[in-house]
Design a protein around this motif. Structure first.
Motif, short mmCIF file in Angstrom:
data_model
loop_
_atom_site.label_atom_id
_atom_site.label_comp_id
_atom_site.label_asym_id
_atom_site.label_seq_id
_atom_site.Cartn_x
_atom_site.Cartn_y
_atom_site.Cartn_z
N PHE A 129 0.57 -1.35 0.03
CA PHE A 129 -0.15 -0.24 0.20
C PHE A 129 1.16 1.15 0.32
N ILE A 130 1.65 1.39 0.90
CA ILE A 130 2.88 2.59 0.87
C ILE A 130 3.62 2.64 -0.47
N LEU A 131 3.98 1.61 -1.06
CA LEU A 131 5.08 1.62 -2.57
C LEU A 131 3.82 1.29 -3.68
N LEU A 132 2.43 1.55 -3.68
CA LEU A 132 1.61 1.73 -4.78
C LEU A 132 1.09 2.07 -4.26
N THR A 133 0.84 3.61 -3.43
CA THR A 133 0.54 4.88 -3.11
C THR A 133 0.38 5.53 -4.67
N PRO A 134 -0.28 6.35 -5.61
CA PRO A 134 -0.41 6.61 -6.80
C PRO A 134 0.43 8.64 -6.22
N GLY A 135 1.68 8.31 -6.92
CA GLY A 135 1.97 9.95 -7.13
C GLY A 135 3.05 10.00 -6.00
N LEU A 136 3.19 8.88 -4.70
CA LEU A 136 4.56 9.20 -3.96
C LEU A 136 5.81 8.84 -4.59
N ILE A 137 5.42 7.53 -4.85
CA ILE A 137 7.09 6.97 -5.94
C ILE A 137 6.74 7.13 -6.89
N VAL A 138 6.36 6.43 -7.64
CA VAL A 138 5.37 6.78 -8.85
C VAL A 138 4.29 6.88 -8.81
N GLN A 139 4.12 7.00 -10.67
CA GLN A 139 2.41 7.06 -11.01
C GLN A 139 2.23 6.98 -12.17
N ILE A 140 1.69 5.53 -12.77
CA ILE A 140 0.74 5.29 -13.77
C ILE A 140 -0.45 5.50 -14.21
N PRO A 141 -0.85 5.39 -15.27
CA PRO A 141 -0.36 7.05 -16.29
C PRO A 141 -0.33 8.58 -15.15
N GLY A 142 1.07 9.09 -15.69
CA GLY A 142 0.78 9.78 -15.37
C GLY A 142 -0.03 11.21 -16.14
N ARG A 143 0.36 12.08 -15.81
CA ARG A 143 -0.63 13.68 -15.60
C ARG A 143 0.39 14.21 -17.65
N MET A 144 1.48 14.32 -17.66
CA MET A 144 2.03 14.46 -18.48
C MET A 144 2.76 13.53 -19.51
N ARG A 145 3.01 12.23 -18.83
CA ARG A 145 4.37 10.73 -18.89
C ARG A 145 3.11 9.71 -18.80
#
Length: 70
Positions: free
Chosen positions: A14-30
């Motif tokens: 849960f900590i590692l896959l929190t969107p935007g904390l480490i990585v965000q898939i899909p991102g806003r620009m990329r």
């Protein structure tokens, strides 16, 4: 003895896959953005599907068990 394996696996994922904390898939620009601390509905959906898949693999297929106590 209590089995703490599912609790540890769920909390760490849960900590590692929190969107935007480490990585965000899909991102806003990329497609993938790192450490932007923002989120969107699509990224919440993608991260929850990845979370469910990894929890199922670790708990059902691999069978992670951690016993603490006497």
């Amino acid at each position: 003895m209590a089995d703490w394996g599912p609790v540890f696996v769920a909390v760490v994922l849960f900590i590692l896959l929190t969107p935007g904390l480490i990585v965000q898939i899909p991102g806003r620009m990329r497609v993938v953005e790192f450490g932007n601390l923002q989120t969107s509905g699509a990224s919440i959906l993608v991260h929850s599907i990845i979370y469910f898949g990894l929890v199922a693999i670790f708990l059902l297929a691999i069978g992670v068990h951690v016993y603490i106590g006497s």
